[in-house]
Design an enzyme around this catalytic site. Structure first.
Site, PDB file in Angstrom:
ATOM      1  N   ASN A 135      92.749 133.615  41.767  1.00  0.00           N
ATOM      2  CA  ASN A 135      93.821 133.910  40.592  1.00  0.00           C
ATOM      3  C   ASN A 135      94.932 134.521  41.024  1.00  0.00           C
ATOM      4  O   ASN A 135      95.363 134.208  42.212  1.00  0.00           O
ATOM      5  CB  ASN A 135      92.659 134.949  39.294  1.00  0.00           C
ATOM      6  CG  ASN A 135      93.315 134.395  37.980  1.00  0.00           C
ATOM      7  OD1 ASN A 135      94.468 134.682  37.606  1.00  0.00           O
ATOM      8  ND2 ASN A 135      92.405 134.166  37.231  1.00  0.00           N
ATOM      9  N   ARG A 136      95.552 135.495  40.212  1.00  0.00           N
ATOM     10  CA  ARG A 136      97.080 135.810  40.551  1.00  0.00           C
ATOM     11  C   ARG A 136      97.078 137.229  41.043  1.00  0.00           C
ATOM     12  O   ARG A 136      96.270 138.164  40.603  1.00  0.00           O
ATOM     13  CB  ARG A 136      98.079 135.757  39.335  1.00  0.00           C
ATOM     14  CG  ARG A 136      97.974 134.309  39.006  1.00  0.00           C
ATOM     15  CD  ARG A 136      98.611 133.965  37.611  1.00  0.00           C
ATOM     16  NE  ARG A 136      98.913 132.712  37.273  1.00  0.00           N
ATOM     17  CZ  ARG A 136      97.759 131.742  36.994  1.00  0.00           C
ATOM     18  NH1 ARG A 136      96.621 132.220  36.560  1.00  0.00           N
ATOM     19  NH2 ARG A 136      98.125 130.332  36.627  1.00  0.00           N
ATOM     20  N   HIS A 166      95.583 132.150  44.101  1.00  0.00           N
ATOM     21  CA  HIS A 166      94.396 131.789  44.649  1.00  0.00           C
ATOM     22  C   HIS A 166      94.415 131.510  46.370  1.00  0.00           C
ATOM     23  O   HIS A 166      94.478 130.601  47.001  1.00  0.00           O
ATOM     24  CB  HIS A 166      94.195 130.062  44.537  1.00  0.00           C
ATOM     25  CG  HIS A 166      93.860 129.895  43.081  1.00  0.00           C
ATOM     26  ND1 HIS A 166      93.043 130.931  42.099  1.00  0.00           N
ATOM     27  CD2 HIS A 166      94.110 128.976  42.234  1.00  0.00           C
ATOM     28  CE1 HIS A 166      92.950 130.465  41.055  1.00  0.00           C
ATOM     29  NE2 HIS A 166      93.471 129.212  40.812  1.00  0.00           N
ATOM     30  N   HIS A 195      86.134 126.890  41.810  1.00  0.00           N
ATOM     31  CA  HIS A 195      87.030 126.603  40.918  1.00  0.00           C
ATOM     32  C   HIS A 195      86.777 125.112  40.298  1.00  0.00           C
ATOM     33  O   HIS A 195      87.751 124.160  40.075  1.00  0.00           O
ATOM     34  CB  HIS A 195      88.713 126.455  41.554  1.00  0.00           C
ATOM     35  CG  HIS A 195      89.804 126.438  40.440  1.00  0.00           C
ATOM     36  ND1 HIS A 195      89.962 125.367  40.153  1.00  0.00           N
ATOM     37  CD2 HIS A 195      90.516 127.236  40.179  1.00  0.00           C
ATOM     38  CE1 HIS A 195      91.289 125.707  39.222  1.00  0.00           C
ATOM     39  NE2 HIS A 195      91.514 126.860  39.270  1.00  0.00           N
ATOM     40  N   TYR A 253      85.958 122.179  37.831  1.00  0.00           N
ATOM     41  CA  TYR A 253      86.204 121.811  36.539  1.00  0.00           C
ATOM     42  C   TYR A 253      84.984 120.876  35.929  1.00  0.00           C
ATOM     43  O   TYR A 253      84.500 120.046  36.411  1.00  0.00           O
ATOM     44  CB  TYR A 253      87.244 120.814  36.422  1.00  0.00           C
ATOM     45  CG  TYR A 253      88.796 121.333  36.940  1.00  0.00           C
ATOM     46  CD1 TYR A 253      89.633 121.807  35.710  1.00  0.00           C
ATOM     47  CD2 TYR A 253      89.194 121.434  38.289  1.00  0.00           C
ATOM     48  CE1 TYR A 253      90.817 122.098  35.975  1.00  0.00           C
ATOM     49  CE2 TYR A 253      90.419 121.923  38.307  1.00  0.00           C
ATOM     50  CZ  TYR A 253      91.124 122.167  37.152  1.00  0.00           C
ATOM     51  OH  TYR A 253      92.425 122.649  37.616  1.00  0.00           O
ATOM     52  N   ASP A 299      93.592 129.897  29.289  1.00  0.00           N
ATOM     53  CA  ASP A 299      93.613 130.370  30.744  1.00  0.00           C
ATOM     54  C   ASP A 299      93.593 131.882  30.882  1.00  0.00           C
ATOM     55  O   ASP A 299      94.385 132.621  31.383  1.00  0.00           O
ATOM     56  CB  ASP A 299      94.909 129.779  31.654  1.00  0.00           C
ATOM     57  CG  ASP A 299      94.670 130.045  32.860  1.00  0.00           C
ATOM     58  OD1 ASP A 299      93.807 130.268  33.561  1.00  0.00           O
ATOM     59  OD2 ASP A 299      95.778 129.599  33.706  1.00  0.00           O
ATOM     60  N   GLN A 323      86.986 133.552  34.110  1.00  0.00           N
ATOM     61  CA  GLN A 323      88.299 132.857  33.879  1.00  0.00           C
ATOM     62  C   GLN A 323      87.964 131.880  33.208  1.00  0.00           C
ATOM     63  O   GLN A 323      87.394 130.733  33.600  1.00  0.00           O
ATOM     64  CB  GLN A 323      89.085 132.790  34.919  1.00  0.00           C
ATOM     65  CG  GLN A 323      90.757 132.253  34.761  1.00  0.00           C
ATOM     66  CD  GLN A 323      91.308 133.383  34.209  1.00  0.00           C
ATOM     67  OE1 GLN A 323      91.200 134.477  34.473  1.00  0.00           O
ATOM     68  NE2 GLN A 323      92.773 132.946  33.843  1.00  0.00           N
ATOM     69  N   GLU A 339      85.295 130.452  35.539  1.00  0.00           N
ATOM     70  CA  GLU A 339      85.440 130.788  37.144  1.00  0.00           C
ATOM     71  C   GLU A 339      85.252 132.419  36.742  1.00  0.00           C
ATOM     72  O   GLU A 339      85.857 133.244  36.655  1.00  0.00           O
ATOM     73  CB  GLU A 339      86.851 130.806  37.510  1.00  0.00           C
ATOM     74  CG  GLU A 339      87.495 129.403  37.551  1.00  0.00           C
ATOM     75  CD  GLU A 339      89.002 129.506  37.796  1.00  0.00           C
ATOM     76  OE1 GLU A 339      89.367 129.926  38.777  1.00  0.00           O
ATOM     77  OE2 GLU A 339      89.785 129.066  36.773  1.00  0.00           O
TER      78      GLU A 339
END
Length: 339
Positions: free
Chosen positions: A75-76, A101, A171, A173, A241, A278, A303
């Site tokens: 993440n950030r 990431h 991560h 999907y 998100d 997340q 996540e």
């Protein structure tokens, strides 16, 4: 469970894990990535329930972060910087002014070392001090184990020789329709009454209640219904998100989310020891090429992780790994079928 390995393109390795009922998954040493997961529908038909690439080159490119282990910080991080013990560290910014990431030393394109340990596959990686600006030499490992009841257990660990931020996740999907449709008809339930509201850069700015908003997922809701709603937070992210704050005590393995596809009957139950989850509805997948050309909302990520930008929150001490400590996380995804 059986585990087999085979060479893949670009000198990569592809591992196949299969349980007693024929459920199988493919994992590569590039990014320790979950490539495919073949699970049955209510009629016993097997389909791949995750998005991904059909070759190692795709994973080496990093496109989409499909199925990878994201780190050293998933993440950030706002401003691509944080302060540890009074010293400021500046990381490689790769999303505007922020780090996403792991920056240019992210784990998702790196070659991990694979080891078959009985019924589990262990992948290990060494991240050197200074990678993307992070302090400390970091030893990282993740174990994949597929049980006969359809539970995938991911066990993470890490050690360092200097204080450093660590936040790992997978991560992957998911699309329980097996590629037959996008995720709009699939129903998601998240055991959380709170989430982290974000600014225009997707950086958390507040812990908010879900009550009375489209972000309330405490009861199962079709993702298409959520995506069609109007709300400032959905507008910022072009969908979901957002990091949810699941009920229960962090550090204990607890059920946090359930994804269900009415058409196929497939259900995915997520449990974790992590503080957050997340939920990302693939809002920026349009134009990303993997096994096919993907479109927005073709998959949803669940996540499990620490909070985004937690290194700059009052709780930062919780995500700084120090020498002598071991980072630990357990997350499980159980693929089953409703009749």
């Amino acid at each position: 469970m059986s585990i087999q390995s085979a060479p893949w393109d670009h000198d990569a390795t592809l591992y196949t894990l299969e349980n007693a009922h024929g459920m199988r998954m493919l994992i590569t040493d590039v990014g320790a990535s979950l490539v495919s997961w073949f699970a049955p529908d209510r009629d016993g038909n097997m389909s791949d329930i995750v998005l991904g690439h059909d070759n190692a080159a795709g994973y080496l490119s990093g496109a989409g972060f499909f199925g990878c282990i994201a780190g050293r910080w998933a993440n950030r991080i706002k401003g691509a910087r944080c302060t540890i013990d009074g010293q400021q560290y500046i990381f490689t910014a790769n999303e505007g002014a922020n780090l996403l990431h792991g920056g240019d030393a992210g784990f998702h394109t790196q070659r991990w070392q694979g080891h078959i340990l009985g019924n589990s596959l262990q992948l290990t990686l060494t991240s050197p001090a200074g990678a993307a600006g992070f302090p400390g030499n970091l030893q990282v490992w993740v174990e994949y184990e597929l049980a006969d009841d359809g539970t995938l257990t991911l066990t993470y660990g890490a050690r360092t020789d200097a204080p450093t931020p660590v936040n790992l996740t997978n991560h992957v999907y998911f699309n329980l329709a097996g590629g037959a449709a996008d995720i709009r008809a699939q129903q998601l339930q998240v055991n959380a009454g709170r989430y982290l509201a974000i600014d225009h850069e997707s950086i958390p700015v507040d812990m908010a209640r879900v009550d009375g908003t489209p972000l309330d997922l405490r009861q199962p809701v079709a993702l298409g219904e959520v995506l069609a709603m109007s709300h400032p937070q959905l507008g910022i992210a072009r969908g979901l998100d957002h990091c949810y704050v699941p009920e229960g005590e962090p550090g204990t393995l607890r059920q946090v989310a359930t994804l269900f596809d009415p058409a196929s009957g497939r259900e995915l139950i997520t449990a974790t020891t992590e503080r957050g989850i997340q939920v990302y509805t693939g809002n920026f997948l349009e134009g990303t090429t993997g096994r096919r050309a993907y479109h927005a909302h073709d998959g949803v990520c669940l996540e499990t992780q620490a909070f985004p930008d937690q290194v700059n929150m009052p709780s930062a001490h919780e995500v700084i790994l120090r020498p002598g400590q071991t980072y630990r996380q357990i997350t499980t995804y159980r693929a089953t079928v409703r009749s």
